[in-house]
Design a protein around this motif. Sequence first.
Motif, PDB file in Angstrom:
ATOM      1  N   SER A 157       0.831  -1.204   0.000  1.00 50.57           N
ATOM      2  CA  SER A 157       0.000   0.000   0.000  1.00 50.57           C
ATOM      3  C   SER A 157       0.864   1.251   0.000  1.00 50.57           C
ATOM      4  O   SER A 157       0.628   2.190  -0.787  1.00 50.57           O
ATOM      5  CB  SER A 157      -0.916  -0.005   1.234  1.00 50.57           C
ATOM      6  OG  SER A 157      -1.560   1.240   1.391  1.00 50.57           O
ATOM      7  N   LYS A 158       1.868   1.267   0.837  1.00 47.21           N
ATOM      8  CA  LYS A 158       2.768   2.424   0.923  1.00 47.21           C
ATOM      9  C   LYS A 158       3.496   2.641  -0.401  1.00 47.21           C
ATOM     10  O   LYS A 158       3.643   3.781  -0.869  1.00 47.21           O
ATOM     11  CB  LYS A 158       3.771   2.207   2.055  1.00 47.21           C
ATOM     12  CG  LYS A 158       4.709   3.375   2.290  1.00 47.21           C
ATOM     13  CD  LYS A 158       5.616   3.115   3.479  1.00 47.21           C
ATOM     14  CE  LYS A 158       6.568   4.284   3.723  1.00 47.21           C
ATOM     15  NZ  LYS A 158       7.455   4.020   4.891  1.00 47.21           N
ATOM     16  N   ALA A 159       3.928   1.554  -1.022  1.00 46.63           N
ATOM     17  CA  ALA A 159       4.654   1.652  -2.291  1.00 46.63           C
ATOM     18  C   ALA A 159       3.738   2.155  -3.411  1.00 46.63           C
ATOM     19  O   ALA A 159       4.153   2.987  -4.240  1.00 46.63           O
ATOM     20  CB  ALA A 159       5.245   0.294  -2.659  1.00 46.63           C
ATOM     21  N   LEU A 160       2.498   1.668  -3.453  1.00 49.06           N
ATOM     22  CA  LEU A 160       1.556   2.114  -4.474  1.00 49.06           C
ATOM     23  C   LEU A 160       1.230   3.596  -4.310  1.00 49.06           C
ATOM     24  O   LEU A 160       1.171   4.349  -5.298  1.00 49.06           O
ATOM     25  CB  LEU A 160       0.273   1.288  -4.402  1.00 49.06           C
ATOM     26  CG  LEU A 160       0.372  -0.153  -4.932  1.00 49.06           C
ATOM     27  CD1 LEU A 160      -0.838  -0.963  -4.501  1.00 49.06           C
ATOM     28  CD2 LEU A 160       0.504  -0.167  -6.454  1.00 49.06           C
ATOM     29  N   LYS A 161       1.026   4.024  -3.085  1.00 46.79           N
ATOM     30  CA  LYS A 161       0.755   5.446  -2.839  1.00 46.79           C
ATOM     31  C   LYS A 161       1.931   6.309  -3.268  1.00 46.79           C
ATOM     32  O   LYS A 161       1.751   7.387  -3.842  1.00 46.79           O
ATOM     33  CB  LYS A 161       0.444   5.669  -1.354  1.00 46.79           C
ATOM     34  CG  LYS A 161      -0.899   5.110  -0.910  1.00 46.79           C
ATOM     35  CD  LYS A 161      -1.101   5.293   0.588  1.00 46.79           C
ATOM     36  CE  LYS A 161      -2.437   4.718   1.042  1.00 46.79           C
ATOM     37  NZ  LYS A 161      -2.637   4.838   2.508  1.00 46.79           N
ATOM     38  N   ALA A 162       3.142   5.823  -3.010  1.00 50.51           N
ATOM     39  CA  ALA A 162       4.346   6.570  -3.405  1.00 50.51           C
ATOM     40  C   ALA A 162       4.445   6.701  -4.920  1.00 50.51           C
ATOM     41  O   ALA A 162       4.992   7.682  -5.436  1.00 50.51           O
ATOM     42  CB  ALA A 162       5.589   5.876  -2.855  1.00 50.51           C
ATOM     43  N   GLU A 163       3.887   5.718  -5.634  1.00 53.55           N
ATOM     44  CA  GLU A 163       3.900   5.764  -7.099  1.00 53.55           C
ATOM     45  C   GLU A 163       2.827   6.696  -7.651  1.00 53.55           C
ATOM     46  O   GLU A 163       2.874   7.067  -8.826  1.00 53.55           O
ATOM     47  CB  GLU A 163       3.685   4.364  -7.672  1.00 53.55           C
ATOM     48  CG  GLU A 163       4.821   3.396  -7.404  1.00 53.55           C
ATOM     49  CD  GLU A 163       6.066   3.706  -8.226  1.00 53.55           C
ATOM     50  OE1 GLU A 163       5.951   4.452  -9.222  1.00 53.55           O
ATOM     51  OE2 GLU A 163       7.143   3.198  -7.876  1.00 53.55           O
ATOM     52  N   GLY A 164       1.838   7.044  -6.819  1.00 53.29           N
ATOM     53  CA  GLY A 164       0.775   7.926  -7.265  1.00 53.29           C
ATOM     54  C   GLY A 164      -0.596   7.291  -7.363  1.00 53.29           C
ATOM     55  O   GLY A 164      -1.553   7.930  -7.811  1.00 53.29           O
ATOM     56  N   PHE A 165      -0.729   6.029  -6.954  1.00 51.23           N
ATOM     57  CA  PHE A 165      -2.028   5.367  -6.982  1.00 51.23           C
ATOM     58  C   PHE A 165      -2.921   5.896  -5.858  1.00 51.23           C
ATOM     59  O   PHE A 165      -2.438   6.253  -4.782  1.00 51.23           O
ATOM     60  CB  PHE A 165      -1.864   3.856  -6.810  1.00 51.23           C
ATOM     61  CG  PHE A 165      -1.354   3.153  -8.036  1.00 51.23           C
ATOM     62  CD1 PHE A 165      -2.231   2.558  -8.931  1.00 51.23           C
ATOM     63  CD2 PHE A 165       0.001   3.106  -8.302  1.00 51.23           C
ATOM     64  CE1 PHE A 165      -1.763   1.921 -10.067  1.00 51.23           C
ATOM     65  CE2 PHE A 165       0.488   2.469  -9.439  1.00 51.23           C
ATOM     66  CZ  PHE A 165      -0.403   1.868 -10.326  1.00 51.23           C
ATOM     67  N   GLY A 166      -4.217   5.915  -6.125  1.00 48.91           N
ATOM     68  CA  GLY A 166      -5.179   6.324  -5.114  1.00 48.91           C
ATOM     69  C   GLY A 166      -6.030   5.160  -4.656  1.00 48.91           C
ATOM     70  O   GLY A 166      -6.080   4.121  -5.309  1.00 48.91           O
ATOM     71  N   PHE A 167      -6.708   5.331  -3.517  1.00 44.64           N
ATOM     72  CA  PHE A 167      -7.613   4.320  -2.960  1.00 44.64           C
ATOM     73  C   PHE A 167      -6.934   2.957  -2.888  1.00 44.64           C
ATOM     74  O   PHE A 167      -7.406   1.967  -3.460  1.00 44.64           O
ATOM     75  CB  PHE A 167      -8.911   4.268  -3.769  1.00 44.64           C
ATOM     76  CG  PHE A 167      -9.719   5.524  -3.633  1.00 44.64           C
ATOM     77  CD1 PHE A 167     -10.601   5.688  -2.576  1.00 44.64           C
ATOM     78  CD2 PHE A 167      -9.569   6.560  -4.545  1.00 44.64           C
ATOM     79  CE1 PHE A 167     -11.329   6.854  -2.432  1.00 44.64           C
ATOM     80  CE2 PHE A 167     -10.291   7.740  -4.406  1.00 44.64           C
ATOM     81  CZ  PHE A 167     -11.164   7.882  -3.344  1.00 44.64           C
ATOM     82  N   CYS A 168      -5.813   2.928  -2.207  1.00 43.74           N
ATOM     83  CA  CYS A 168      -5.044   1.683  -2.080  1.00 43.74           C
ATOM     84  C   CYS A 168      -4.499   1.545  -0.665  1.00 43.74           C
ATOM     85  O   CYS A 168      -3.315   1.280  -0.468  1.00 43.74           O
ATOM     86  CB  CYS A 168      -3.921   1.628  -3.117  1.00 43.74           C
ATOM     87  SG  CYS A 168      -2.775   3.036  -3.052  1.00 43.74           S
ATOM     88  N   GLY A 169      -5.375   1.738   0.320  1.00 43.51           N
ATOM     89  CA  GLY A 169      -4.983   1.517   1.705  1.00 43.51           C
ATOM     90  C   GLY A 169      -4.692   0.042   1.942  1.00 43.51           C
ATOM     91  O   GLY A 169      -4.999  -0.808   1.108  1.00 43.51           O
TER      92      GLY A 169
END
Length: 213
Positions: A157-169
Amino acid sequence: MATGLISHPDGHDRCWWPGLDPLYVAYHDTEWGVPELDDRALFEKLILDGFQAGLSWITILRRRDGFRRAFRGFEPEIIARFGEAEVEALMADSGIIRNRAKIVGTVRSARAYLAIQERGPGFSAFLWDFVDGRPLQGSARDRADIATETEVSRRLSKALKAEGFGFCGPTIVYAFMQAVGMVNDHLVGCCRHAPCAALPGPRGHAARSGPAA
């Protein structure tokens, strides 16, 4: 006594969550927990899991064809070019869940996906690296023993958010991991547990437990 299994008319015991709904049972039997390795299919499922937040999965499943039509087959190259006009059209589309934040987030996520693709080796590899390319194997016999998030889902989740993805808790990401076979969380007594356990990931078969990872 273990809880979470439902006996079906065909003589098989299944996880509790699809109930007896034919569409839901078909999804449980043919998709959920099966390792998915295709980049675009993984993107689609992550986006749909984001739309599921606050809703039941069957709500999304019943609209999946509508989502696929509205989001142009979930082709990230097309979605990444969506502007305000496309967002407004989606907000008027009764075939999907009309949530502006999630729609706009999908456009951002498509752009993040393309950035990952451009630098290689691709979205599938990016995701599966978090489990070393092998499906994690759950061993729950009771629905209460299935995790809602894990250390792995928190890292992803942290890695996806860092890439710019949303709604990925981490909870959404763990549901995604279960669905795409990164972890096999069919209950041990479910008729699909053993067949899914026999399916390899991109680097072979599983060798460690899921929720504890």
